[in-house]
Enzyme design. Sequence first.
Site, PDB file in Angstrom:
ATOM      1  N   LYS A  79     -15.475  -4.097  32.195  1.00 39.98           N
ATOM      2  CA  LYS A  79     -15.749  -2.829  31.515  1.00 39.98           C
ATOM      3  C   LYS A  79     -15.452  -1.678  32.457  1.00 39.98           C
ATOM      4  O   LYS A  79     -15.783  -1.728  33.651  1.00 39.98           O
ATOM      5  CB  LYS A  79     -17.215  -2.811  31.071  1.00 39.98           C
ATOM      6  CG  LYS A  79     -17.635  -1.612  30.229  1.00 39.98           C
ATOM      7  CD  LYS A  79     -19.074  -1.781  29.759  1.00 39.98           C
ATOM      8  CE  LYS A  79     -19.547  -0.618  28.900  1.00 39.98           C
ATOM      9  NZ  LYS A  79     -20.938  -0.825  28.413  1.00 39.98           N
ATOM     10  N   SER A 157     -21.645  -0.493  23.677  1.00 38.25           N
ATOM     11  CA  SER A 157     -20.542   0.275  24.229  1.00 38.25           C
ATOM     12  C   SER A 157     -19.509  -0.568  24.968  1.00 38.25           C
ATOM     13  O   SER A 157     -18.475  -0.057  25.387  1.00 38.25           O
ATOM     14  CB  SER A 157     -21.094   1.333  25.198  1.00 38.25           C
ATOM     15  OG  SER A 157     -21.739   0.728  26.317  1.00 38.25           O
ATOM     16  N   SER A 181     -25.608  -2.988  24.390  1.00 35.41           N
ATOM     17  CA  SER A 181     -24.167  -2.871  24.631  1.00 35.41           C
ATOM     18  C   SER A 181     -23.486  -4.179  25.026  1.00 35.41           C
ATOM     19  O   SER A 181     -22.264  -4.239  25.072  1.00 35.41           O
ATOM     20  CB  SER A 181     -23.899  -1.807  25.702  1.00 35.41           C
ATOM     21  OG  SER A 181     -24.215  -0.530  25.200  1.00 35.41           O
TER      22      SER A 181
END
Length: 476
Positions: A79, A157, A181
């Site tokens: 990420k 996210s 997330s």
Amino acid sequence: MSDHRYATVTELHDALRKRKVSAVELAEETCDGLARVGPRYNAVATVMRERALAEAKRADAALRRRVRRPLLGIPYGAKDLLAAKGAPTTWGAPPYRDQVIDMDATAIAKLKRAGAVLAAKLAMVELAGGGGYRYPSASLQGPGRNPWNVERWSGGSSSGSGAAVAGGLVAYALGSETSGSIGTPSAYCGVTGLRPTYGLVSRHGAMALSWTLDKIGPMARNADDCGVVLEAIAGPDTADATASGRRFRPLDTRAAAAAVKRARVAFAEEDIEDHASAEAKGALERGVAEFRKVAPKFARAALPALPFGPLVSTVYAAEGSTIFAELIEGERFEELVDTRQKAGLRVSLDIRARDYLQAMRLRNAVSAAFAEIFKVADVIMSVGRTITATPITQALDQPGLTASNPQQTKRPGNTGLIAAGNLAGLPAIFFPCGFGTDAMPVGLQLVGPPFSEPLLVALASAYQRATDHHTKRPKP
């Protein structure tokens, strides 16, 4: 793409060890796939071909010396809130599109020492959604598209991490969770995600959204792969004062079987009966029935009716607005994509100390409520999400059926488990259990006491050995 596209970590390890493929060949295949297919899902921030090939060459040299490490030579993605040498670290946000942090986050550095090959930085919701975004498009790369249906959202996210694993671009990825997330992309994309206990994995070199909530964890094809990755990234780090110093080691086969057999599972049937959408309900019910065959000792238990959603949002909004105060008050703030995100960040600057401290005080009550349940149960089971992935054009507050905003009934059950678990810093594992009537994945979650990851992995692994939901693949 190659036959390795949907291979597990174990399968890739065996292929590399038996010289069926070299680490360089695997890195080339992975980078080609990320470049070619990644844009279809808006999953990739940066393909890191140069770094990947350099790390793969070192892995091949180690393999020739018969070095045996489970992640040696296996490509992955991270990420884009984790700093990594060789690529920008954009935090998914236009104001930081050119930001270069010339270091490896501790989790990245530990994977490098394990011989893993970093192939890409993966897309994410801007600033991890700290302001409360309204649309999936709140990202520098655009809305995360779900490999099962590109008109549906991949979740946030950690949107790119979920899509990249589900779409066969990488065998595993690193994501992060402040409140949902890792869990949401795992549920929406049909992958397995492991949220570690707060402090088990160092956050040094990762974008901070909430000092007291943020956690970094793996997303992969199955629970065993998540365990392999967690073993590599967990542990002490002098650069992170919040690191617990604890390590993770999965249970051996005999111990895992015994733990699964005796595990006591708390469950509230209203999580599905009262809250699941029509599309998701049947598959979730079947998933629980399947899990009962694996771990039959079920008992009813539910968290007290506390405002878990407002509590967690107060904490991360107050901390996040402090972290990003310079941006919020600066000239580049309007470059952020999502209008609601911007409004939320502005408002968060004015959260009163009294409200923040009250939320922090109530976290003790949340932890106490979990402690009571764990007197009679070893883990709590609930749905990963009560709904299937929403359309990428749909506002995230429509419908209002979310983990932090459940239907208002007399039986809330454990629908607030994502928010509550994060408030208490507890570990969770999310894993697929089938498909809704709209052909989109659905999943379950297990939450345990602090540092109970070995049991969580063992339980999810046992379920996955008895079922094949995690082996399903989206159509190319």
